[in-house]
Enzyme design. Structure first.
Site, PDB file in Angstrom:
ATOM      1  N   HIS A   1       0.846  -1.207   0.000  1.00  0.00           N
ATOM      2  CA  HIS A   1       0.000   0.000   0.000  1.00  0.00           C
ATOM      3  C   HIS A   1       0.874   1.246   0.000  1.00  0.00           C
ATOM      4  O   HIS A   1       2.085   1.166   0.246  1.00  0.00           O
ATOM      5  CB  HIS A   1      -0.884   0.020   1.255  1.00  0.00           C
ATOM      6  CG  HIS A   1      -0.104   0.199   2.529  1.00  0.00           C
ATOM      7  ND1 HIS A   1       0.588  -0.831   3.128  1.00  0.00           N
ATOM      8  CD2 HIS A   1       0.131   1.298   3.300  1.00  0.00           C
ATOM      9  CE1 HIS A   1       1.201  -0.386   4.217  1.00  0.00           C
ATOM     10  NE2 HIS A   1       0.947   0.920   4.345  1.00  0.00           N
TER      11      HIS A   1
ATOM     12  N   ASP B   1       0.566   5.167   1.964  1.00  0.00           N
ATOM     13  CA  ASP B   1      -0.230   5.692   3.070  1.00  0.00           C
ATOM     14  C   ASP B   1      -1.259   6.712   2.588  1.00  0.00           C
ATOM     15  O   ASP B   1      -0.941   7.612   1.805  1.00  0.00           O
ATOM     16  CB  ASP B   1       0.696   6.311   4.125  1.00  0.00           C
ATOM     17  CG  ASP B   1       1.584   5.247   4.759  1.00  0.00           C
ATOM     18  OD1 ASP B   1       1.167   4.071   4.807  1.00  0.00           O
ATOM     19  OD2 ASP B   1       2.707   5.590   5.192  1.00  0.00           O
TER      20      ASP B   1
ATOM     21  N   HIS C   1       4.660   0.073   0.129  1.00  0.00           N
ATOM     22  CA  HIS C   1       5.404  -0.662   1.148  1.00  0.00           C
ATOM     23  C   HIS C   1       4.486  -1.654   1.845  1.00  0.00           C
ATOM     24  O   HIS C   1       3.260  -1.562   1.739  1.00  0.00           O
ATOM     25  CB  HIS C   1       6.033   0.303   2.160  1.00  0.00           C
ATOM     26  CG  HIS C   1       5.047   1.175   2.874  1.00  0.00           C
ATOM     27  ND1 HIS C   1       4.523   2.322   2.324  1.00  0.00           N
ATOM     28  CD2 HIS C   1       4.461   1.068   4.090  1.00  0.00           C
ATOM     29  CE1 HIS C   1       3.677   2.882   3.172  1.00  0.00           C
ATOM     30  NE2 HIS C   1       3.609   2.130   4.255  1.00  0.00           N
TER      31      HIS C   1
ATOM     32  N   ARG D   1       5.110   7.449  13.530  1.00  0.00           N
ATOM     33  CA  ARG D   1       4.963   7.885  12.124  1.00  0.00           C
ATOM     34  C   ARG D   1       4.268   9.224  12.015  1.00  0.00           C
ATOM     35  O   ARG D   1       3.236   9.442  12.643  1.00  0.00           O
ATOM     36  CB  ARG D   1       4.158   6.855  11.323  1.00  0.00           C
ATOM     37  CG  ARG D   1       4.144   7.167   9.832  1.00  0.00           C
ATOM     38  CD  ARG D   1       3.274   6.168   9.078  1.00  0.00           C
ATOM     39  NE  ARG D   1       2.034   6.781   8.682  1.00  0.00           N
ATOM     40  CZ  ARG D   1       0.936   6.110   8.347  1.00  0.00           C
ATOM     41  NH1 ARG D   1       0.914   4.793   8.379  1.00  0.00           N
ATOM     42  NH2 ARG D   1      -0.138   6.755   7.971  1.00  0.00           N
TER      43      ARG D   1
END
Ligand code: OGA
Ligand code: MN
Length: 291
Positions: free
Chosen positions: A106, A108, A265, A282
């Site tokens: 995917h 983000d 990723h 993150r």
């Protein structure tokens, strides 16, 4: 101290490692510019040996643009809604973060109207089992993957659009045992399905890459279900092909910055478990409209 830049080892010719930066203290335009240029050119940038407080992590991330808020707010760092906690740690009987942030390929926030430009994932604790780091993150260079497709496939997919959604895989992941909390109606309303092209153009380089992804793309618009599946299966196999991927072995103190337009990723949360702890923070920078 001057920065040292080395290529990361992979067959897809992307990614660099930067040594000698102190991003918590060095606020110079030179250092930020060098890292931003490296991100545009190499798509994945690992800045080693960082010591960042949440405030320093957020301040550095903001230099790339506006930070996205996290729909799944139970896993925001208390007091810092800009930071999403990725961790297998349980405190007072509650997970402090999401244990598996991305079991399939995917990018983000691809399911938002304005997807992310880049994410900055900072490793505070890395599980080490039998002397080896575990919980590697895999990256794919989706420009290289797109450019290597047969011409016929490229022509076929160039103008196609697909539906992207958070919910596409969320409930499946919960059924599979992921420690995700069921979403409230309010959270779901913040993440309605969107339509984006299957292939998108990078706003900085003008190059095109595969944007459809296994985790969040539900189907191609305007074709039969069988045809949609055939197209997506071909693209997912291409993205996952070792020729286009880099596997990151984490070290504590890594700040890993990746381009969400031209890479995908996936996490690997299956090769370690408590008492081996993994704790990452993150931030996610909002990007351009998709074209
Ligand atoms: C993420 C993600 C991968 C990992 O934080 O966006 O997908 O290995 N993480 O934790
Ligand atoms: Mn992710």
């Amino acid at each position: 101290m001057p920065l040292t830049v080395h290529p990361l080892a992979n067959d897809a010719g992307f990614g660099v490692e930067i040594i000698g930066a102190d991003l918590g203290h060095d606020k110079s335009d030179e250092v930020f510019g060098a890292i931003e240029d490296a991100l545009h050119e190499h798509l994945v940038v690992v800045v080693r040996d960082q010591k960042l407080s949440p405030e320093q992590h957020i301040a550095f991330s903001r230099r790339f643009g506006v930070l996205a808020d996290h729909v799944l707010s139970p896993y925001a760092l208390p007091g810092h809604p800009e930071i999403y906690v990725v961790s297998n740690i349980i405190e007072n009987g509650k997970p402090i973060g999401v244990a598996d942030a991305g079991p399939k390929w995917h990018s983000d926030f691809c399911y938002r109207a304005r997807p992310s430009r880049c994410s900055l994932l900072y490793a505070l604790e890395v599980p080490v089992v039998d002397g080896e780091p575990r919980g590697d993150t895999h990256f794919s260079n989706t420009i290289a993957a797109y450019e290597a497709l047969p011409e016929g496939t490229r022509k076929r997919i160039d103008s196609l659009k697909a539906v992207y959604g958070l919910m596409h895989s969320y409930e499946q992941r919960i059924k599979g045992g992921a420690n995700l909390l069921p979403l409230t109606e309010e959270q779901k309303a913040k993440a309605p399905d969107v339509v984006h092209p299957v292939v998108r153009t990078h706003p900085y380089s003008g190059r095109r890459g595969i944007f459809a992804c296994e985790l969040n793309t539900s189907h191609v618009v305007g074709v039969s279900a069988d045809e949609s599946k055939a197209i997506l299966d071909e693209l997912y196999a291409q993205v996952a092909h070792p020729k286009f991927t880099y596997r990151h072995k984490w070290r504590t103190g890594d700040l890993l910055i990746w381009d969400n337009v031209a890479t995908q990723h996936r996490a690997n949360s299956k090769d370690y478990e408590l008492p081996h702890r993994r704790r990452m923070h993150r931030t996610t920078v909002r990007g351009h409209a998709v074209f």
